[in-house]
Design a protein around this motif. Structure first.
Motif, PDB file in Angstrom:
ATOM      1  N   VAL A   1       0.857  -1.179   0.000  1.00  0.00           N
ATOM      2  CA  VAL A   1       0.000   0.000   0.000  1.00  0.00           C
ATOM      3  C   VAL A   1       0.892   1.227   0.000  1.00  0.00           C
ATOM      4  CG1 VAL A   1      -0.202  -0.085   2.544  1.00  0.00           C
ATOM      5  CG2 VAL A   1      -1.829   1.265   1.209  1.00  0.00           C
ATOM      6  N   THR A   2       0.557   2.200  -0.828  1.00  0.00           N
ATOM      7  CA  THR A   2       1.348   3.424  -0.932  1.00  0.00           C
ATOM      8  C   THR A   2       0.431   4.637  -0.829  1.00  0.00           C
ATOM      9  OG1 THR A   2       1.155   3.454  -3.348  1.00  0.00           O
ATOM     10  CG2 THR A   2       3.075   2.329  -2.402  1.00  0.00           C
ATOM     11  N   GLY A   3       1.030   5.779  -0.514  1.00  0.00           N
ATOM     12  CA  GLY A   3       0.266   7.012  -0.437  1.00  0.00           C
ATOM     13  C   GLY A   3       1.155   8.189  -0.125  1.00  0.00           C
ATOM     14  N   GLU A   4       0.574   9.381  -0.210  1.00  0.00           N
ATOM     15  CA  GLU A   4       1.285  10.613   0.096  1.00  0.00           C
ATOM     16  C   GLU A   4       0.683  11.251   1.333  1.00  0.00           C
ATOM     17  OE1 GLU A   4       0.920  13.088  -3.298  1.00  0.00           O
ATOM     18  OE2 GLU A   4       2.269  11.889  -4.549  1.00  0.00           O
ATOM     19  N   ARG A   5       1.549  11.712   2.219  1.00  0.00           N
ATOM     20  CA  ARG A   5       1.120  12.444   3.410  1.00  0.00           C
ATOM     21  C   ARG A   5       1.568  13.894   3.269  1.00  0.00           C
ATOM     22  NH1 ARG A   5       4.015  10.549   8.469  1.00  0.00           N
ATOM     23  NH2 ARG A   5       2.481   8.852   8.506  1.00  0.00           N
ATOM     24  N   ALA A   6       0.639  14.819   3.332  1.00  0.00           N
ATOM     25  CA  ALA A   6       0.973  16.231   3.222  1.00  0.00           C
ATOM     26  C   ALA A   6       1.695  16.704   4.484  1.00  0.00           C
ATOM     27  CB  ALA A   6      -0.287  17.060   3.011  1.00  0.00           C
TER      28      ALA A   6
ATOM     29  N   TRP B   1       5.272  13.587   1.945  1.00  0.00           N
ATOM     30  CA  TRP B   1       6.088  12.370   2.048  1.00  0.00           C
ATOM     31  C   TRP B   1       5.434  11.280   1.223  1.00  0.00           C
ATOM     32  CZ3 TRP B   1       6.672  12.072   8.122  1.00  0.00           C
ATOM     33  CH2 TRP B   1       7.485  13.133   8.547  1.00  0.00           C
ATOM     34  N   GLU B   2       6.249  10.493   0.548  1.00  0.00           N
ATOM     35  CA  GLU B   2       5.770   9.308  -0.141  1.00  0.00           C
ATOM     36  C   GLU B   2       5.992   8.110   0.776  1.00  0.00           C
ATOM     37  OE1 GLU B   2       7.680   9.014  -3.906  1.00  0.00           O
ATOM     38  OE2 GLU B   2       6.709  10.813  -4.710  1.00  0.00           O
ATOM     39  N   LEU B   3       4.907   7.431   1.138  1.00  0.00           N
ATOM     40  CA  LEU B   3       4.949   6.348   2.123  1.00  0.00           C
ATOM     41  C   LEU B   3       4.548   5.027   1.490  1.00  0.00           C
ATOM     42  CD1 LEU B   3       3.137   8.207   5.045  1.00  0.00           C
ATOM     43  CD2 LEU B   3       5.596   8.101   4.611  1.00  0.00           C
ATOM     44  N   ALA B   4       5.059   3.932   2.045  1.00  0.00           N
ATOM     45  CA  ALA B   4       4.701   2.599   1.557  1.00  0.00           C
ATOM     46  C   ALA B   4       4.803   1.611   2.704  1.00  0.00           C
ATOM     47  CB  ALA B   4       5.616   2.176   0.410  1.00  0.00           C
ATOM     48  N   ALA B   5       3.999   0.560   2.646  1.00  0.00           N
ATOM     49  CA  ALA B   5       4.032  -0.483   3.670  1.00  0.00           C
ATOM     50  C   ALA B   5       3.513  -1.778   3.063  1.00  0.00           C
ATOM     51  CB  ALA B   5       3.186  -0.103   4.880  1.00  0.00           C
ATOM     52  N   ASP B   6       3.973  -2.888   3.597  1.00  0.00           N
ATOM     53  CA  ASP B   6       3.478  -4.194   3.165  1.00  0.00           C
ATOM     54  C   ASP B   6       2.164  -4.503   3.864  1.00  0.00           C
ATOM     55  OD1 ASP B   6       5.688  -4.658   1.546  1.00  0.00           O
ATOM     56  OD2 ASP B   6       6.845  -5.574   3.177  1.00  0.00           O
ATOM     57  N   LEU B   7       1.275  -5.183   3.159  1.00  0.00           N
ATOM     58  CA  LEU B   7       0.036  -5.662   3.753  1.00  0.00           C
ATOM     59  C   LEU B   7       0.310  -6.891   4.621  1.00  0.00           C
ATOM     60  CD1 LEU B   7      -2.355  -5.386   0.673  1.00  0.00           C
ATOM     61  CD2 LEU B   7      -1.994  -3.714   2.492  1.00  0.00           C
ATOM     62  N   PRO B   8      -0.470  -7.082   5.677  1.00  0.00           N
ATOM     63  CA  PRO B   8      -1.601  -6.275   6.134  1.00  0.00           C
ATOM     64  C   PRO B   8      -1.140  -4.970   6.780  1.00  0.00           C
ATOM     65  CG  PRO B   8      -1.201  -8.042   7.687  1.00  0.00           C
ATOM     66  CD  PRO B   8      -0.270  -8.289   6.535  1.00  0.00           C
TER      67      PRO B   8
END
Length: 253
Positions: free
Chosen positions: A154-159, A165-172
Motif C-alpha cells: 500500500v502506498t500514499g502521500e502524506r501532506a 512524504w511518499e509512504l509505503a508499507a506491506d500488507l496487512p
C-alpha cells in the motif's frame, strides 16, 4: 483482498451539541447523527480498490445501538457486510479503550487493509490508525492524501508543511486518510434496498473476550471535567477605535 473500513457515527458538525452535566459525555439522543465525513472518503477508497482488484469490503463500528445507521449507510453505498460492536459498558470509552475493542474485532473479522478517516469530527484526536497498528502488530500509514495498492504493497502521500512524504508499507496494514481526490459516492435507491439483504453482525464485549471493567468512563484515560460557552460580549461593543484599544491592550495588534 479483504478491506475493512471503520465508520463512526458522529454528531452533525454543523449542528448544536451539548454535554451531559452528570458525566461530561455527549447527549446523543438530541444530536443529529451522520457518518464521519472523512470515514466516507476512506469508504470510497475501499470501494474503488475492490472494483480495481477484487475482494470484499466490511464496514466496522463501535458504538451504541443507533450507530447501526452508519453501517446501513456503508452497506447502501456498496460495502459487502457490516459488523457492529455494541455494549452498554462502552459508554464514555476513550480512544485507547476503543482501539483495544476495534483491534479485538479486527482480529476476529480478519483483514488485509484497514481504512479510516484521519481524525473524527467529534474527537479530532487523529491517533486511531497508530493505536491500531501498534495493537495489531502491523504497519500504519496515517494522514494520507492519496492511496493505492499494488500487489501486496500500500502506498500514499502524506501532506506536510514543507510538501509531502511518499509512504509505503506491506500488507496487512492500517491507513488513515484525509479528503481524497475521489468524491465519496452517494447512496442510491437500489443500494438502500440491497443493503437490507446484506449481513450485519452485532458483537458484544463478551463475544470479543474483552473485560467490561477495562472500558467505559470509569476506566477512561481522559474525561471532560468542565465545559462552558465563551464570553461573546467582551470587546464586541462600541466603535472601531474602542475595539482597536481593546486588542492593543491585549497585545493582539
Amino acid at each position: 483482498m479483504h478491506l475493512v473500513v471503520l465508520v463512526k457515527q458522529v454528531p452533525d458538525p454543523t449542528a448544536e451539541r451539548r454535554l451531559d452535566p452528570a458525566d461530561g459525555t455527549l447527549v446523543r439522543d438530541t444530536a443529529d447523527a451522520v457518518v464521519d465525513p472523512l470515514d466516507l472518503h476512506a469508504l470510497e477508497a475501499a470501494l474503488a480498490l475492490r472494483e480495481a482488484s477484487g475482494g470484499t469490503v466490511t464496514a466496522l463500528t463501535v458504538g451504541p445501538p443507533p450507530a447501526t445507521a452508519a453501517l446501513r449507510h456503508a452497506l447502501a453505498t456498496g460495502a459487502d457486510r457490516a459488523v457492529h460492536v455494541s455494549d452498554p459498558a462502552l459508554h464514555g470509552a476513550c480512544a485507547p479503550q476503543t482501539s483495544a475493542v476495534l483491534a479485538a474485532a479486527l482480529r476476529r473479522v480478519g483483514f488485509d487493509l484497514v481504512l479510516c478517516g484521519a481524525a473524527s469530527a467529534d474527537g479530532a484526536l487523529g491517533v486511531m490508525a497508530a493505536l491500531l497498528g501498534e495493537r495489531l502488530g502491523v504497519p500504519h500509514l496515517s494522514g494520507l492524501r492519496t492511496l493505492a495498492v499494488t500487489g501486496t504493497t500500500v502506498t500514499g502521500e502524506r501532506a506536510t508543511e514543507d510538501g509531502w512524504w511518499e509512504l509505503a508499507a506491506d500488507l496487512p496494514a492500517v491507513v488513515s486518510t484525509w479528503a481524497l481526490p475521489s468524491v465519496p459516492r452517494r447512496r442510491s435507491v437500489a443500494g438502500i434496498r440491497a443493503a437490507q439483504a446484506k449481513p450485519l453482525t452485532t458483537w458484544t464485549l463478551t463475544d470479543l473476550d474483552v473485560d467490561p471493567a477495562t472500558v467505559g468512563l470509569a476506566a477512561a484515560t481522559s474525561r471532560v471535567v468542565s465545559a462552558g460557552r465563551p464570553d461573546r460580549t467582551t470587546g464586541r461593543t462600541g466603535d472601531t477605535a474602542e475595539l482597536v484599544r481593546f486588542l492593543a491592550d491585549r497585545a493582539l495588534v
